[in-house]
Motif scaffolding. Structure first.
Motif, PDB file in Angstrom:
ATOM      1  N   TRP A  99      -1.052   0.603 -21.771  1.00  0.00           N
ATOM      2  CA  TRP A  99      -0.360   1.856 -22.076  1.00  0.00           C
ATOM      3  C   TRP A  99      -1.199   2.694 -23.039  1.00  0.00           C
ATOM      4  O   TRP A  99      -1.347   3.909 -22.889  1.00  0.00           O
ATOM      5  N   ALA A 100      -1.799   2.006 -24.018  1.00  0.00           N
ATOM      6  CA  ALA A 100      -2.640   2.725 -24.982  1.00  0.00           C
ATOM      7  C   ALA A 100      -3.815   3.393 -24.261  1.00  0.00           C
ATOM      8  O   ALA A 100      -4.148   4.557 -24.515  1.00  0.00           O
ATOM      9  N   LEU A 101      -4.418   2.646 -23.325  1.00  0.00           N
ATOM     10  CA  LEU A 101      -5.549   3.225 -22.580  1.00  0.00           C
ATOM     11  C   LEU A 101      -5.091   4.403 -21.723  1.00  0.00           C
ATOM     12  O   LEU A 101      -5.761   5.426 -21.638  1.00  0.00           O
ATOM     13  N   CYS A 102      -3.909   4.236 -21.091  1.00  0.00           N
ATOM     14  CA  CYS A 102      -3.390   5.319 -20.240  1.00  0.00           C
ATOM     15  C   CYS A 102      -3.206   6.593 -21.052  1.00  0.00           C
ATOM     16  O   CYS A 102      -3.580   7.685 -20.636  1.00  0.00           O
ATOM     17  N   LEU A 103      -2.576   6.436 -22.224  1.00  0.00           N
ATOM     18  CA  LEU A 103      -2.308   7.637 -23.026  1.00  0.00           C
ATOM     19  C   LEU A 103      -3.605   8.284 -23.489  1.00  0.00           C
ATOM     20  O   LEU A 103      -3.696   9.502 -23.617  1.00  0.00           O
ATOM     21  N   THR A 104      -4.623   7.438 -23.753  1.00  0.00           N
ATOM     22  CA  THR A 104      -5.868   8.010 -24.272  1.00  0.00           C
ATOM     23  C   THR A 104      -6.651   8.720 -23.179  1.00  0.00           C
ATOM     24  O   THR A 104      -7.132   9.826 -23.371  1.00  0.00           O
ATOM     25  N   PHE A 105      -6.790   8.046 -22.007  1.00  0.00           N
ATOM     26  CA  PHE A 105      -7.694   8.607 -20.997  1.00  0.00           C
ATOM     27  C   PHE A 105      -6.974   9.179 -19.784  1.00  0.00           C
ATOM     28  O   PHE A 105      -7.606   9.793 -18.927  1.00  0.00           O
ATOM     29  N   GLY A 106      -5.634   8.944 -19.712  1.00  0.00           N
ATOM     30  CA  GLY A 106      -4.892   9.357 -18.530  1.00  0.00           C
ATOM     31  C   GLY A 106      -5.012  10.826 -18.175  1.00  0.00           C
ATOM     32  O   GLY A 106      -5.381  11.173 -17.053  1.00  0.00           O
ATOM     33  N   PRO A 107      -4.718  11.724 -19.133  1.00  0.00           N
ATOM     34  CA  PRO A 107      -4.664  13.144 -18.782  1.00  0.00           C
ATOM     35  C   PRO A 107      -5.944  13.633 -18.095  1.00  0.00           C
ATOM     36  O   PRO A 107      -5.877  14.292 -17.065  1.00  0.00           O
ATOM     37  N   TYR A 108      -7.096  13.250 -18.635  1.00  0.00           N
ATOM     38  CA  TYR A 108      -8.347  13.706 -18.036  1.00  0.00           C
ATOM     39  C   TYR A 108      -8.532  13.061 -16.665  1.00  0.00           C
ATOM     40  O   TYR A 108      -8.997  13.695 -15.711  1.00  0.00           O
ATOM     41  N   TYR A 109      -8.115  11.807 -16.563  1.00  0.00           N
ATOM     42  CA  TYR A 109      -8.327  11.066 -15.323  1.00  0.00           C
ATOM     43  C   TYR A 109      -7.459  11.601 -14.195  1.00  0.00           C
ATOM     44  O   TYR A 109      -7.814  11.511 -13.023  1.00  0.00           O
ATOM     45  N   LEU A 110      -6.300  12.183 -14.549  1.00  0.00           N
ATOM     46  CA  LEU A 110      -5.386  12.693 -13.522  1.00  0.00           C
ATOM     47  C   LEU A 110      -6.042  13.754 -12.643  1.00  0.00           C
ATOM     48  O   LEU A 110      -5.731  13.858 -11.461  1.00  0.00           O
ATOM     49  N   ILE A 111      -6.951  14.555 -13.229  1.00  0.00           N
ATOM     50  CA  ILE A 111      -7.633  15.583 -12.435  1.00  0.00           C
ATOM     51  C   ILE A 111      -8.284  14.928 -11.224  1.00  0.00           C
ATOM     52  O   ILE A 111      -8.270  15.473 -10.128  1.00  0.00           O
ATOM     53  N   SER A 112      -8.829  13.719 -11.439  1.00  0.00           N
ATOM     54  CA  SER A 112      -9.557  13.083 -10.345  1.00  0.00           C
ATOM     55  C   SER A 112      -8.616  12.784  -9.177  1.00  0.00           C
ATOM     56  O   SER A 112      -9.029  12.808  -8.025  1.00  0.00           O
ATOM     57  N   CYS A 113      -7.342  12.501  -9.485  1.00  0.00           N
ATOM     58  CA  CYS A 113      -6.389  12.214  -8.402  1.00  0.00           C
ATOM     59  C   CYS A 113      -6.250  13.434  -7.492  1.00  0.00           C
ATOM     60  O   CYS A 113      -6.201  13.311  -6.264  1.00  0.00           O
ATOM     61  N   LEU A 114      -6.215  14.604  -8.116  1.00  0.00           N
ATOM     62  CA  LEU A 114      -6.079  15.838  -7.334  1.00  0.00           C
ATOM     63  C   LEU A 114      -7.297  15.991  -6.408  1.00  0.00           C
ATOM     64  O   LEU A 114      -7.160  16.223  -5.208  1.00  0.00           O
ATOM     65  N   TYR A 115      -8.499  15.819  -6.977  1.00  0.00           N
ATOM     66  CA  TYR A 115      -9.714  15.937  -6.167  1.00  0.00           C
ATOM     67  C   TYR A 115      -9.675  14.948  -5.011  1.00  0.00           C
ATOM     68  O   TYR A 115     -10.008  15.273  -3.875  1.00  0.00           O
ATOM     69  N   LYS A 116      -9.266  13.718  -5.323  1.00  0.00           N
ATOM     70  CA  LYS A 116      -9.272  12.672  -4.315  1.00  0.00           C
ATOM     71  C   LYS A 116      -8.338  13.048  -3.169  1.00  0.00           C
ATOM     72  O   LYS A 116      -8.663  12.845  -2.003  1.00  0.00           O
ATOM     73  N   PHE A 117      -7.188  13.613  -3.520  1.00  0.00           N
ATOM     74  CA  PHE A 117      -6.192  13.966  -2.507  1.00  0.00           C
ATOM     75  C   PHE A 117      -6.772  15.018  -1.548  1.00  0.00           C
ATOM     76  O   PHE A 117      -6.714  14.874  -0.333  1.00  0.00           O
ATOM     77  N   ILE A 118      -7.385  16.063  -2.120  1.00  0.00           N
ATOM     78  CA  ILE A 118      -7.963  17.121  -1.276  1.00  0.00           C
ATOM     79  C   ILE A 118      -9.036  16.514  -0.368  1.00  0.00           C
ATOM     80  O   ILE A 118      -9.102  16.797   0.821  1.00  0.00           O
ATOM     81  N   GLN A 119      -9.848  15.652  -0.962  1.00  0.00           N
ATOM     82  CA  GLN A 119     -10.947  15.073  -0.198  1.00  0.00           C
ATOM     83  C   GLN A 119     -10.418  14.209   0.955  1.00  0.00           C
ATOM     84  O   GLN A 119     -10.943  14.254   2.061  1.00  0.00           O
ATOM     85  N   ASP A 120      -9.332  13.458   0.700  1.00  0.00           N
ATOM     86  CA  ASP A 120      -8.743  12.633   1.759  1.00  0.00           C
ATOM     87  C   ASP A 120      -8.303  13.489   2.942  1.00  0.00           C
ATOM     88  O   ASP A 120      -8.494  13.125   4.095  1.00  0.00           O
ATOM     89  N   ILE A 121      -7.686  14.636   2.630  1.00  0.00           N
ATOM     90  CA  ILE A 121      -7.234  15.509   3.715  1.00  0.00           C
ATOM     91  C   ILE A 121      -8.454  16.028   4.487  1.00  0.00           C
ATOM     92  O   ILE A 121      -8.465  16.033   5.720  1.00  0.00           O
ATOM     93  N   LEU A 122      -9.487  16.424   3.732  1.00  0.00           N
ATOM     94  CA  LEU A 122     -10.658  17.015   4.388  1.00  0.00           C
ATOM     95  C   LEU A 122     -11.387  16.010   5.290  1.00  0.00           C
ATOM     96  O   LEU A 122     -12.058  16.402   6.231  1.00  0.00           O
ATOM     97  N   MET A 123     -11.249  14.717   4.972  1.00  0.00           N
ATOM     98  CA  MET A 123     -11.949  13.715   5.784  1.00  0.00           C
ATOM     99  C   MET A 123     -11.571  13.823   7.256  1.00  0.00           C
ATOM    100  O   MET A 123     -12.371  13.508   8.137  1.00  0.00           O
TER     101      MET A 123
END
Length: 1474
Positions: free
Chosen positions: A283-307
Motif C-alpha cells: 500500500w505504501a508503494l502504491c501511494l508513493t508511485f501509483g499516481p504516476y504509474y496510472l498514466i501508463s495504464c491509459l497508454y497501454k489501453f490505447i495501444q491494445d485497441i490499436l493492435m
C-alpha cells in the motif's frame, strides 16, 4: 456523409461545417479543466516573455479576430437579406472564436507555470489543421466555381493554423530559478519540445557523442530532480511510517483491552484469537508511485485497441484486391491509414514503456534508500537475524525484481482484454471453429504453467548451490594466503567443483524443460492455426478457406499468442516480487534501537560524567541479561580501566553505554558527546586522512598533533602516498596495529567529552603501546581532561588509572584505585599475582603485541593484504619521493572495457561448446525456419485454390501437407533447443573449471592487487550469465534473425518491387543499430561500474554501524549512499531512454516496410493473387516486432558475451611455479633433520621495487630454536615468505637438508614445513575439515592433536564433536579458540620445521602460556623459527636473529646479545627484561 464520386471522394458541406469545426473545440474544452488543475499543482517556475511566446499569442489573437470576422460577415449577409442563412454559419465561427481565445489564455497560463513545450496545445493545433485540411481541399475544388469573402478568411485561417502548429513544435526558454540553470550538465529532457519528447529526439546528442568516442562519466547528464534520491526516498519512508503508525494505533487499541502487549516470540507461540495486522508495504508503494504509474495504464489501453487495427486493415485490403470494381483511392487510403496507425501505436507503446521504466527506476532508488536508512537504526538482536549478505541482497536482488515486474504489471488486465478482443474478431471471421484453436491454446497454458513451476523449483535448487559455491569461493579468496601456506588449494578446488557439478546437473534438467517450453511456444501458433483451419474445413463442405479468412486469422492468432505466453511469466514474476516484498517488509519492520536507553542530557549540575544505576542489559529482549546489577558513577575527567577474563562482559559494558544493548532495567546517563574505539578496528575504503577526519572539518595543526600522538608518523613515512594513500576495503593494506591506531586517531580527532576505548592497545608493539598510553590516554596525554573508559589486558597501565572496575560474568565485583584493590586481597590481587611474574618479563604490555606491527606495505604502493608482506621500511627513501596520490592507489577498479567485443571472444565460446555441436545447432535452426516459411506459403497456395460448386476439391491433401510441415517444424525446434542448451552447459562447465584453476594458480601478489569483490563477481555474476543467460539469448537471436530474413524473402516473392525499398531501409536499420549499440554498450558498462560502489558502501556501513552511531555520523552516510545511488541511476536513465529511442526508430523502419508492401500490392493488384498478398502483409505485420527484438538481442549478446571475455582474462595473468614436479626428485621422508641454510638471500615484492631483505646468510642446525626479532618493517615476515616461496627469491638460495627449495614443486615444499600464521583463519565447514581437509589422518590422531592443543574438552563438549560446523570466518569460535585450532593443525602435520608467526595477539595470558609450553614439549626435536613480538617468549631459545632494515644485524644466543649491548639489548630494555 461522403459524397463519393469514384475518382474524387469528398465530404458534404454540412459535415464540414459542423463536425470538422467542432471536433478540435470539443477536444480543447474537455482537456482544459484537467490541464488547468494539473498545472496549478505542478508549477515549474515562471518563464519570461520571449519572442516565441509573443508570436504564439499574436497568432492566437489573430485567429480569434478572423473567427469574429466570419461571424460579422454572416450577420451582414443576413441583413443583406439574401435568403435565410443556416444557423450553423453563426454557431460554428462563434464557438471557434471562443475556443481560440481559450487557447490564447492557455498559452499564457502555461508560460506562467513554466511549461516549455505543451503536448495538449500541439495536439489541439494538429487536430485543427487536420480538420481544416479536408475543408481546404474541398474549398479548392469548389473555388473553381465561385468566390466569396468566406474563402478569403478561410485561407488566412488555414495559414495561421499552420503557423500556430509550427510554433507549438518549438520549445520555450528555461523557467526562472529552475534547477537546471545551476546545474553544470542538465538533462535536456526538461527543455525539449513535445515532439522531441515523444520521439525521444533529445537524447540524440548523447548518442552522437557515444558514436564518435566511448562515453565517459562526464558525458552523463544530471538526473531529473523528480528522480533523485532526496525527492523519492523521503516520500516512501514517510508513507511507510504512516502505515506503521496505523498498525501501531490499532495494536495499541488492542493492547489496551487489558491484555498485556506480548513479546513477539510469545505471539508466535500463543496464536492469539485476533490476528495482528502487518503494516502493508504494498500500500505504501502504491501511494508513493501509483499516481504516476496510472498514466501508463491509459497508454497501454490505447495501444491494445490499436493492435487490432492491423488485422482489420489487412482484411479490408484483401477485400479490396478481390473486388476488382473498387476505386483505387480506397487502396491508397487503407495504406495511409495503416501507416498512421502503426506509427501512432509505436509512439504510444514507447511512451508506455518509458513511464514503466522510470517508475521502476524510482522504485529501486526508494527501496535502496529505505533499506539503507533502516540498517542504521536496527537493533542488534534484529541485526543478528539476517547476515550482511542477505541485507545486501534486499538492496540488489529484491529491488531489481520490483523493477522487472513493473514493466509487466499491466499485463494483468491487459492480457485478458487482448484475448477477449482477439476472440471477438476471430469469431466474426471464422465462426465457432475458433473454439478448436482456443482449446489448443488453453491446453498450452497449464503445460507452460507446469513447466514454469518445475523450472522454479530447479531454480531454487540451483540458487542454493550457487550461494554455497559463492560462500565457499569468498572464503577461499579471503583465506587464500593460508591455503597457499598449507598447500591446500587442491582440496578446496575439489570442494568447489563438487558443488559446481550438482549445480550443473540442475541446470541440465532446466535445459530439458526449457527445450520443451520453447517447443510448445514455437509450435503453439502453428497448432492453433492447424486445428482451427482443419475444424473449419471439415465441419462443412461449403466452408471455403479463402485468403481473407486465413491470413486475418493468422494475424489475430499472432496477437493472441503474446498475452497467453505472457500471463504465466507475469504470474511467476508477481510471485517472486511478492516474496521480495515480504522480505523487505520483514526487514523494514524490524525492531529499532531504543532512542532513550541512554540519557544524553545528564543533570548538568552532577559531577558524574557517566552513571549507571541498577542497570541490567541484554543483547535482545528475549535473552537473559548479559550484564546485571551494575552501579557505576564515573566523575568527569577520570581514567577508568576495566579488566577481567575473556568473556566477562567488558565490551558489553561499553555497548551498554553507547545504547547498543537492550536496557531491561535501571538508568544510564552519559554527559556530552561520545567517541568510541571498537576492539576490531573499522576502516573505510577511503584515504587514510578521510578515515581519521571522519567528516569533521579539517584543522591542520590539531590533525598533526593527533597523528603524532597516535604514533602514525612513521607509518605515514612508509605509506606510498602519505596520508592520501587509499586504504583497501576492510583496511586490507594496513597491519592490525595500524588499523587500531587509525581507529584511535579518528576518536581523538573528533574531540569529544567521553571516550570509550575497547582494548585499543592489544594490537600494537610494547614500545608503541607505551607511547600511545603516555601521549594519548594517560594522565599526561592529549585526552587528560576527558572521561576515558579503557578496557585493557595490559596490567602495566593499571597503576595510573583513577578507578579500576573488575568484571566477572557480567557483574562488577570490585572497584577502586590500584592501591585500594591490591590492599583488599580480593580476586584482583590474585589475578595480578598470577600474571605479575609473566608480566615482569614484558612489563609494559601484557597483551599488547600482535597483528603485524608493520606499517603499510613497503615503500611502494603495493597493496598487500597479507600482513606478512609488509616489510621493507625504506621510509627514508620514500620521504624523498614526492608522495603523489597516484602511488597510493592500490586496488585496480573493475575497468569498463570500451569498444566492440572482439570476434575472438565468440570463437572462444564456440570452442568451449564444441565446433561440431555449434554447426549442428545452426543446421536445425535453418531446417525449422525453412519448414515454417514453406508451410505458410503452402497455406497461401491453398487459399488460392479455385472454388468449384462452393467447395475446394483437394483440401484433404492440402491439410495433410500443412500438418506434416508443421510436425517437421516442431521436431527441428526441439532439436535445436536441446543442442543449444546442452552446448551452453558444456561451455559453462569448461569455462568455470579453467577460471577456478587459473585463479588458484595465481601468486599472492595477484590477490593483493585484485579486490576480492571483482573475483567473487567473476564467480557469481559472470558465471551465472554464462550458465543461464547466454544460451537463451543465442536461441532468441538466431530465431529473430531467421524470422526477419524469412519475412523479407516472402515480401520479395509477393511484390518484387519492394526490392527497391529493402536495401536502403536495411542500411538505415543497420546504421541505427550500430549507432545505438556503441552508446548503449558503454552506458551499460558505466551503469554496472557505478553499481558496485553502492553495495560496497552499504556493506561497509553494515560492518561499522556501531561506530557510525557512536559518532553520530548517520546523516553523512545516508547522503553519501544517496549520492552513490543517484550516480548509478545517472547512467541507467539514459540507457532506458536510448532503448526507447532505438525502438521508435526501428519500428519506424518496420512500419515503412509494411506500408511499402501494402502500397506495391495495391499498385500491382491486377497481377497479385489474394493469397500471396495476405501472406506478404501478415508477414510484414510481424516484421516490426522481429526487427526490434533482433536489435535488442544482438546488443544483449554483445553485452553478455563480455562475461566470457572477463572469465577468460585470468588465463593470461602471471602464475606461480609448478605445484608438483613429476617424477618427484625428493628423497622419501624429506626433510629428515631440518637444518636450514640461507645463502645471500634477497627478496623484492614487485619487479620495480627495491629489495625488502638483502644478503641474508644464516645457517640453522637441525632442532635449534631460533627467535627472529626486529622493529616493525625490519623484514621478519619477509623471511618466512621466502622460506615458503610465497615470494620467489630475487637472489641467493635456501637449502633445507641440503636440497635447494627453488628446485621443488610448491606443494612438495609447502606440505612438508608448517607455519602457524598470525591471523587464525577458519573456513566454514566441519572442525575436522579445518584440521585435515584431505582426510589423510585417522580420528585418533585428530583427537590427540586437539588434546595437545588444549581443545579436547571444548570439542568433546560440542553436540557434533568433530563435525561441529564452523560459521563463515569461524565466528562461532572465540579468537583464542581459533588460535588454538591453528596450533592443532600444526601438531597434526608434525613436520620437522615449524615457523611461528607470533600469533598471541588475541589470546589472554593463560592461553599464551599453554601455546608456548605445548610448542616446547611437542616440537622438541624440530627446528622452530619464531617471529617474536614479545621478547619474554624467546629468552630461552638457542639463538636469536636480529634483523634491521632488511639485513642481519646480530645473530647469537640471547645472553650473548644482551652482553653485547646492541639492538637486542635496547629492545630488551624497552620491554623491561633487563
Amino acid at each position: 456523409v461522403i459524397s463519393s464520386s469514384l475518382s474524387n471522394p469528398d465530404l458534404t458541406q454540412c459535415f464540414q461545417n459542423t463536425v470538422l469545426v467542432w471536433l478540435p473545440c470539443l477536444y480543447l474544452w474537455l482537456c482544459a479543466p484537467i490541464y488547468f488543475i494539473y498545472l496549478r499543482s505542478h508549477s515549474r517556475g515562471y518563464i519570461c516573455m520571449s519572442h516565441l511566446n509573443k508570436a504564439k499569442t499574436t497568432v492566437g489573437f489573430l485567429l480569434w479576430i478572423i473567427c469574429w470576422a466570419d461571424v460579422f460577415y454572416s450577420f451582414w449577409e443576413r441583413t443583406q437579406g439574401s435568403g435565410a442563412l443556416a444557423p450553423v454559419y453563426l454557431i460554428s465561427p462563434t464557438l471557434l472564436g471562443i475556443t481560440m481565445l481559450l487557447a490564447t489564455l492557455l498559452i499564457q497560463y502555461e508560460r506562467m507555470k513554466g511549461v516549455q513545450s505543451s503536448g495538449v496545445m500541439l495536439n489541439f493545433w494538429l487536430l485543427a489543421v487536420l480538420c481544416a485540411t479536408v475543408t481546404f481541399r474541398s474549398k479548392i475544388i469548389q473555388a473553381l466555381e465561385q468566390v466569396s469573402l468566406r474563402y478569403t478568411t478561410f485561407y488566412i485561417y488555414y495559414t495561421l493554423l499552420l503557423v500556430a502548429l509550427f510554433l507549438s513544435c518549438l520549445s520555450d526558454q528555461m523557467p526562472l530559478f529552475s534547477q537546471s540553470i545551476k546545474d553544470t550538465n542538465p538533462c535536456p529532457e526538461a527543455g525539449a519540445s513535445f515532439l522531441s519528447r515523444i520521439s525521444f529526439w533529445w537524447i540524440t546528442s548523447m548518442m552522437v557523442t557515444g558514436y564518435k568516442r566511448p562515453l565517459e562519466e562526464k558525458d552523463l547528464w544530471s538526473l531529473n530532480p523528480e528522480d533523485c534520491s532526496k525527492k523519492v526516498v523521503p516520500h516512501l519512508v514517510h508513507r511507510w511510517n504512516t502505515e506503521c503508525q496505523k498498525v501501531k494505533r490499532s495494536g495499541a487499541k488492542y493492547g489496551s483491552e487489558g491484555l498485556r502487549v506480548v513479546e513477539e516470540s510469545e505471539i508466535l507461540i500463543v496464536k492469539n484469537h485476533q490476528k495482528t495486522r502487518e503494516p502493508s508495504l504494498f500500500w505504501a508503494l502504491c501511494l508513493t508511485f501509483g499516481p504516476y504509474y496510472l498514466i501508463s495504464c491509459l497508454y497501454k489501453f490505447i495501444q491494445d485497441i490499436l493492435m487490432f487495427v492491423g488485422p482489420e486493415i489487412l482484411r479490408l485490403l484483401i477485400h479490396f484486391i478481390n473486388n476488382s470494381g473498387a476505386p483505387s483511392w480506397q487502396g491508397y487510403f487503407y495504406t495511409a491509414l495503416l501507416f498512421i496507425c502503426t506509427c501512432l501505436q509505436t509512439l504510444i507503446l514507447q511512451k508506455y514503456f518509458h513511464v514503466c521504466f522510470v517508475t521502476g527506476m524510482r522504485l529501486r532508488t526508494a527501496v535502496i534508500g529505505a533499506v539503507y536508512r533502516k540498517a542504521l537504526v536496527i537493533s542488534s538482536a534484529a541485526r543478528r537475524t539476517s547476515t550482511v549478505g542477505e541485507i545486501v541482497n534486499l538492496m540488489s536482488v529484491d529491488a531489481q525484481r520490483f523493477m522487472d515486474l513493473i514493466t509487466y504489471l499491466n499485463m494483468i488486465w491487459s492480457a485478458p482484454l487482448q484475448v477477449v478482443l482477439a476472440l471477438y474478431f476471430l469469431w466474426q471471421n471464422l465462426g465457432p471453429s475458433v473454439l478448436a484453436g482456443v482449446a489448443v491454446m488453453i491446453l498450452m497454458v497449464p503445460v507452460n504453467a507446469v513447466i514454469a513451476m518445475k523450472t522454479k523449483t530447479y531454480q531454487v535448487a540451483q540458487m542454493k548451490s550457487k550461494d554455497n559455491r559463492i560462500k565457499l569461493m569468498n572464503e577461499v579468496l579471503n583465506g587464500i594466503k593460508v591455503l597457499k601456506l598449507y598447500a591446500w588449494e587442491l582440496a578446496f578446488k575439489d570442494k568447489v567443483s563438487a558443488i559446481r557439478e550438482s549445480e550443473l546437473r540442475v541446470l541440465k534438467k532446466t535445459a530439458y524443460l526449457g527445450a520443451v517450453s520453447t517447443f510448445t511456444w514455437v509450435c503453439a501458433p502453428f497448432l492453433v492455426a492447424l486445428s482451427t483451419f482443419a475444424v473449419y474445413v471439415l465441419i462443412d463442405e461449403n466452408n471455403v478457406l479463402d485468403a481473407q479468412k486465413a491470413f486475418v486469422s493468422l494475424a489475430l492468432f499472432n496477437i493472441l499468442r503474446f498475452p497467453l505466453n505472457m500471463l504465466p511469466m507475469v504470474i511467476s514474476s508477481i510471485v517472486q516480487a511478492s516474496v521480495s516484498m515480504k522480505r523487505l517488509r520483514v526487514f523494514l519492520s524490524h525492531e529499532e534501537l531504543q532512542e532513550d536507553s541512554v540519557e544524553r542530557k545528564a543533570v548538568s549540575g552532577s559531577p558524574y560524567s557517566i552513571s549507571i544505576v541498577e542497570g541490567a542489559f541484554s543483547w535482545s529482549r528475549t535473552e537473559s541479561p548479559t550484564l546485571r546489577s551494575l552501579n557505576v558513577c564515573i566523575p568527569e575527567g577520570s581514567l577508568v580501566a576495566v579488566v577481567g577474563h575473556v568473556g566477562s562482559g567488558k565490551s558489553s559494558l561499553l555497548s551498554a553505554l553507547l545504547g547498543e544493548m537492550e536496557k531491561l532495567e535501571g538508568t544510564v546517563a552519559v554527559k556530552g558527546s561520545v567517541a568510541y574505539v571498537p576492539q576490531q578496528a573499522w576502516i573505510q575504503n577511503a584515504t587514510l586522512k578521510d578515515n581519521i577526519v571522519f567528516g569533521q572539518e579539517r584543522k591542520e595543526s590539531w590533525y598533526l598533533r593527533v597523528v603524532e600522538a597516535c604514533a602514525l608518523l612513521p607509518d605515514l613515512e612508509v605509506l606510498p602516498a602519505g596520508d592520501s594513500t587509499e586504504i583497501g576495503e576492510k583496511g586490507v593494506n594496513l597491519s592490525g596495529g595500524q588499523k587500531q591506531r587509525v581507529s584511535l586517531a579518528r576518536a581523538v580527532y573528533c574531540n569529544c567529552a567521553v571516550y570509550l576505548l575497547d582494548d585499543p592497545l592489544s594490537a600494537v608493539d610494547a614500545h608503541v603501546g607505551k607511547h600511545i598510553f603516555d601521549k594519548v590516554i594517560g594522565p599526561q596525554g592529549l585526552l587528560k581532561d576527558r572521561t576515558r573508559v579503557l578496557v585493557t589486558h595490559g596490567l602495566s597501565y593499571l597503576p595510573q588509572a583513577d578507578l579500576i572496575l573488575v568484571m566477572v560474568d557480567g557483574k562488577i565485583t570490585e572497584m577502586g584505585s590500584y592501591l585500594e584493590l591490591m590492599a583488599r586481597e580480593g580476586a584482583f590481587a590474585e589475578f595480578l599475582r598470577t600474571y605479575a611474574t609473566a608480566d615482569q618479563a614484558d612489563n609494559n604490555t601484557s597483551k599488547t603485541n600482535t597483528h603485524t606491527r608493520c606499517p603499510l606495505a613497503h615503500s611502494q604502493g603495493v597493496q598487500s593484504s597479507s600482513s606478512m608482506a609488509q616489510r621493507g621500511k625504506e621510509g627514508e627513501v620514500l620521504g624523498k619521493k614526492a608522495k603523489n596520490a597516484e602511488v597510493g592507489k592500490l586496488t585496480e577498479a573493475d575497468k569498463a572495457n570500451t569498444g566492440q567485443v572482439k570476434l575472438s571472444v565468440f570463437w572462444e565460446y564456440m570452442k568451449a561448446i564444441g565446433l561440431l555441436l555449434s554447426f549442428i545447432s545452426l543446421l536445425f535452426f535453418f531446417t525449422h525456419h525453412l519448414a515454417s516459411l514453406f508451410s505458410n506459403y503452402w497455406l497461401s497456395l491453398w487459399t488460392d485454390d479455385p472454388v468449384i460448386n462452393g467447395t475446394q476439391p483437394n483440401r484433404q491433401m492440402r491439410l495433410g501437407v500443412y500438418g506434416a510441415l508443421g510436425l517437421s517444424q516442431g521436431i527441428a525446434v526441439l532439436c535445436y533447443s536441446l543442442s543449444v542448451s546442452i552446448g551452453g552447459i558444456l561451455a559453462s562447465r569448461y569455462l568455470h573449471q579453467t577460471m577456478l584453476y587459473d585463479v588458484l594458480r595465481s601468486p599472492m601478489s595477484f590477490f593483493e592487487r585484485t579486490p576480492s569483490g571483482n573475483l567473487v563477481n567473476r564467480f557469481a555474476k559472470e558465471t551465472d550469465t554464462i550458465d543461464s543467460v547466454i544460451p537463451s539469448i543465442i536461441k532468441m537471436f538466431m530465431g529473430s534473425m531467421f524470422n526477419v530474413l524469412g519475412a523479407c524473402v516472402i515480401i520479395l516473392i509477393a511484390t518484387p518491387l519492394v526490392a527497391i525499398i529493402i536495401p536502403p531501409l536495411g542500411l538505415l536499420y543497420f546504421f541505427v543499430q550500430r549507432f545505438y549499440v556503441s552508446s548503449s554498450r558503454q552506458l551499460k558498462r558505466l551503469e554496472s561500474v557505478s553499481r558496485s560502489p553502492v553495495y560496497t558502501h552499504f556493506n561497509e556501513t553494515l560492518l561499522g554501524t556501531t561506530v557510525i552511531r557512536a559518532f553520530g555520523e548517520q546523516h553523512r552516510f545516508i547522503s553519501e549512499s544517496d549520492r552513490r545511488v543517484d550516480h548509478n541511476q545517472k547512467a541507467y536513465y539514459p540507457s532506458i531512454v536510448a532503448n526507447r529511442w532505438l525502438a521508435i526508430r526501428l519500428e519506424f523502419v518496420g512500419n515503412c516496410i509494411v506500408t511499402f508492401a501494402a502500397l506495391f500490392a495495391v499498385m500491382a493488384r491486377e497481377s497479385l493473387s489474394p493469397g500471396i498478398m495476405g501472406l506478404s502483409i501478415s508477414y510484414a505485420l510481424q516484421l516490426t516486432a522481429s526487427l526490434t527484438w533482433l536489435v535488442r538481442m544482438s546488443s544483449d549478446i554483445e553485452t553478455n558475451i563480455v562475461a566470457v571475455e572477463k572469465v577468460k582474462e585470468y588465463s593470461d595473468t602471471e602464475k606461480e611455479a609448478e605445484w608438483r614436479h613429476e617424477p618427484s626428485s625428493l628423497p622419501p621422508g624429506w626433510p629428515t633433520g631440518g637444518d636450514i641454510e640461507i645463502r645471500g638471500l634477497g627478496l623484492r615484492y614487485r619487479a620495480d621495487q627495491d629489495l625488502a631483505i638483502r644478503n641474508i646468510t644464516v645457517s640453522i642446525q637441525a632442532g635449534e630454536k631460533v627467535g627472529i626479532v626486529g622493529r616493525t618493517g625490519a623484514g621478519k615476515s619477509s623471511l618466512t615468505l621466502g622460506l615458503f616461496r610465497i615470494i620467489e627469491a630475487a637472489e641467493g638460495q635456501i637449502f633445507i637438508d641440503g636440497v635447494d627449495i627453488a628446485k621443488l614443486g610448491l606443494h612438495e615444499l609447502r606440505s612438508r614445513i608448517t607455519i602457524i600464521p598470525q591471523d587464525p583463519v577458519v573456513f566454514s565447514g566441519s572442525l575436522r575439515m579445518n584440521l585435515d581437509p584431505f582426510d589423510s589422518y585417522s580420528d585418533e590422531e585428530v583427537w590427540r592433536a586437539l588434546e595437545l592443543a588444549h581443545l579436547k574438552s571444548f570439542v568433546s563438549g560440542l553436540p557434533d564433536k568433530l563435525n561441529h560446523e564452523c560459521c563463515e570466518g569461524g565466528e562461532n569460535l572465540s579468537l583464542g579458540q581459533r588460535q588454538l585450532l591453528c596450533l592443532a593443525r600444526a601438531l597434526l602435520r608434525k613436520t620437522k620445521i615449524l615457523v611461528l608467526d607470533e600469533a598471541t595477539a588475541a589470546v589472554d595470558l593463560e592461553t599464551d602460556n599453554l601455546i608456548q609450553s605445548t610448542i616446547r614439549t611437542q616440537f622438541e626435536d624440530c627446528t622452530v623459527l619464531t617471529i617474536a613480538h614479545r621478547l619474554n617468549t624467546i629468552m630461552d631459545y638457542t639463538r636469536v636473529l636480529v634483523l634491521d632494515k632488511g639485513e642481519v644485524a646480530e645473530f647469537d644466543s640471547p645472553s650473548a646479545l644482551i652482553a653485547n649491548r646492541g639492538i637486542f639489548y635496547k629492545m630488551a630494555k624497552d620491554s623491561g627484561l633487563v
